[in-house]
Design a protein around this motif. Structure first.
Motif, PDB file in Angstrom:
ATOM      1  N   LEU A  11      20.582 -62.472 -69.004  1.00  0.00           N
ATOM      2  CA  LEU A  11      19.284 -62.568 -69.688  1.00  0.00           C
ATOM      3  C   LEU A  11      18.155 -62.961 -68.735  1.00  0.00           C
ATOM      4  N   ALA A  12      18.320 -62.696 -67.465  1.00  0.00           N
ATOM      5  CA  ALA A  12      17.264 -63.002 -66.495  1.00  0.00           C
ATOM      6  C   ALA A  12      15.972 -62.312 -66.901  1.00  0.00           C
ATOM      7  N   GLY A  13      14.903 -63.083 -66.978  1.00  0.00           N
ATOM      8  CA  GLY A  13      13.622 -62.526 -67.369  1.00  0.00           C
ATOM      9  C   GLY A  13      13.406 -62.445 -68.868  1.00  0.00           C
ATOM     10  N   VAL A  14      14.435 -62.835 -69.655  1.00  0.00           N
ATOM     11  CA  VAL A  14      14.338 -62.744 -71.115  1.00  0.00           C
ATOM     12  C   VAL A  14      14.075 -64.106 -71.743  1.00  0.00           C
ATOM     13  N   PHE A  15      14.597 -65.171 -71.132  1.00  0.00           N
ATOM     14  CA  PHE A  15      14.446 -66.507 -71.705  1.00  0.00           C
ATOM     15  C   PHE A  15      12.972 -66.867 -71.864  1.00  0.00           C
ATOM     16  N   PRO A  16      12.586 -67.407 -73.028  1.00  0.00           N
ATOM     17  CA  PRO A  16      11.194 -67.818 -73.208  1.00  0.00           C
ATOM     18  C   PRO A  16      10.809 -69.045 -72.406  1.00  0.00           C
ATOM     19  N   GLU A  17      11.799 -69.838 -71.990  1.00  0.00           N
ATOM     20  CA  GLU A  17      11.511 -71.058 -71.247  1.00  0.00           C
ATOM     21  C   GLU A  17      12.073 -70.962 -69.846  1.00  0.00           C
TER      22      GLU A  17
END
Length: 510
Positions: A388-394
């Motif tokens: 999820l690299a680049g997907v996490f909101p934080e």
């Protein structure tokens, strides 16, 4: 198979005959060239492989990882060895004992039956299981699901009784132990305290209501519909399972962390961590990482259970005072860098497991290991960081600098009693366990002696209160009669509280 995407076929779809193996082999061989840009697929595989690099070597226990996204298994690989002594490597087909990851299937079973009207989650446990004693306060099915029942934990009760956790422990033995219980840890619904006994009772509830064994019910209603063909509840310790992993723990040596003092790395040594459970519900699911990924994807498509049941299983428990706990139906609801997680971990013997579903992005991560320091929870989050690299909101939290160690606690405990430890000497019997301890005053202080556990030293912590170094008997408290004489011993700490041992009036014969 690492980095190879595979769409999950419907549960009814099957490729029959020997040609299936060839077809699958060709598909796998061609996969790298047909599933998206090879560079991105390779980068994903390299990133996940790095998380398991320490296990991916000869002579090491291992791990199996599976990642599913939008119904497609995008990474599936084994690392290290399933059976060190036989040189059997971990593969995606390796079957692991996954310990408490089992609980979500137990809760799912009871929730499905409740949705069908076969029982109510607010039924008292005795409505289906008449061998369970009537307590001062009634316990419901829902409270057992959320670990708010107050029912004492089976493993700690067995430990106090004299069992080792590598003994053969059957469902029948656990249920007999339950039938002798007379007290709870607390008023049901007032607290959250993890209880494996509650989940063994839930499995029995599902069996009683459905008219099937628990293993049969879960196979017919959950595993087969989801195509989980290498999954079963293992309630017979003599049942042979092909491709299974054995469990291990690091062997304590002077060369801590694989270093011998010379600055050169040395091989870690391992010892077997024996597991012979013959009980199911709280534990004993045997499965693969890919099969668990198929289960996680059910949170997306809801084929098993349907929308209503899947919403129910994600519902967190509420205490009597109105507080909501993080625990739902065999599932812990959490958060990872701004994304919700639904998952659970497991630990028995040397097996360690973790499953996490990220509902906002339809991604599931499964990490199964067969070594006690395998850290699947940490590894699962690291895998998610790659996927999820680049997907996490934080943003990822910055690593904190090492802080100076706190000074050692210099608190000294008071003397146990002016009358010396001899005032507590005698034989103590638990009617709820049918267990006996003999307490003696020795040169080392007060010692509790047991036929299987040997000598347990009781260290004073307050007047009439002691602590020990045994996981099952952390706290011991004595209660006195009106004349001041010691009359009872209460044992607990952890997941068992105030277990009664009555002081016998005299020494036993012999």
């Amino acid at each position: 198979m690492s980095g190879c995407g595979r769409m999950l076929a419907p549960a009814g779809a099957r490729i029959a005959g020997a040609g299936a193996c060839v077809a699958v082999a060709l598909l796998v061989a061609a996969c790298g060239g047909t599933e998206g840009p090879p560079s991105s697929s390779s980068a994903l595989a390299r990133g996940i492989d790095a998380v398991f690099a320490d296990l991916d070597r000869p002579g090491s226990p291992g791990a199996s990882v599976s990642v599913i996204r939008d119904g497609e298994i995008i990474h599936s690989r084994g690392y290290g060895y399933a059976q060190i002594e036989h040189g059997v490597p971990v593969t995606p087909r390796t079957v692991f004992h996954v310990a408490s990851v089992s609980k979500q299937f137990t809760a799912m079973s009871v929730t499905m039956l409740a949705a069908e009207g076969a029982l109510s989650l607010d039924d008292p446990v005795q409505a289906q299981l008449d061998f369970v004693p009537e307590f001062e306060h009634p316990v419901t099915v829902r409270q057992m699901i959320h670990h708010t029942s107050g029912i004492r934990d089976q493993w700690q009760l067995l430990g106090i009784s004299g069992w080792r956790l590598d003994d053969v422990i059957t469902t029948e033995q656990i249920l007999r132990l339950m039938s002798r219980q007379r007290e709870l840890n607390f008023v049901p619904g007032s607290e959250y305290l993890y209880s494996n006994m509650g989940y063994t009772l839930l499995a029995q509830t599902a069996a009683e209501v459905s008219g099937m064994s628990f293993a049969e019910f879960t196979a017919s209603r959950i595993f087969r519909p989801l195509g989980m063909e290498r999954t079963h509840f293992h309630d017979d310790h003599e049942h042979m399972v092909p491709d299974r992993a054995y469990s291990y723990r690091p062997f304590p040596t002077d060369e801590d962390n694989g270093e011998d003092g010379s600055g050169e790395e040395t091989d870690t040594e391992y010892t077997k961590a024996v597991l012979s459970y013959a009980n199911a519900g709280a534990t004993s699911l045997f499965t693969t990482a890919d099969d668990l990924a198929r289960w996680l994807d059910n949170f997306r498509h809801e084929t098993v259970g349907g929308a209503r049941v899947m919403e129910m299983v994600k519902t967190r428990g509420i205490l009597n005072g109105g507080d909501t706990i993080p625990y739902a139906h065999g599932l812990a609801i959490g958060e990872h860098r701004g994304l919700q997680t639904i998952g659970h971990g497991g630990a028995d013997a040397g097996f360690r497991s973790q499953v996490n579903w990220y509902p906002e992005v339809d991604v599931g991560v499964v990490v199964l290991t067969n070594v006690a320091n395998g850290n699947p929870g940490g590894r699962a989050r690291q895998v998610a960081e790659v996927v999820l690299a680049g997907v996490f909101p934080e943003e990822a939290p910055e690593e904190e600098e090492d802080q100076p160690a706190s000074p050692a606690d210099s608190t000294s405990f008071p003397a146990p009693d002016a009358a010396t430890p001899g005032g507590y000497a005698g034989s103590y019997y638990s009617p709820e366990l049918d267990a006996l301890y003999h307490l003696e005053a020795t040169e080392d202080g007060l010692v509790a002696r047991h036929i299987r556990h040997g000598d347990i030293v009781l260290e004073p912590s307050a007047r009439d209160e002691f602590v020990t170094d045994r996981w099952f008997m952390r706290e011991v408290r004595f209660e006195r009669a009106p004349d001041g004489a010691v009359a009872e011993m209460r044992v607990g700490g952890g997941r068992v509280r105030n277990l009664l041992f009555v002081k016998l009036p005299g020494p036993l014969p012999g």
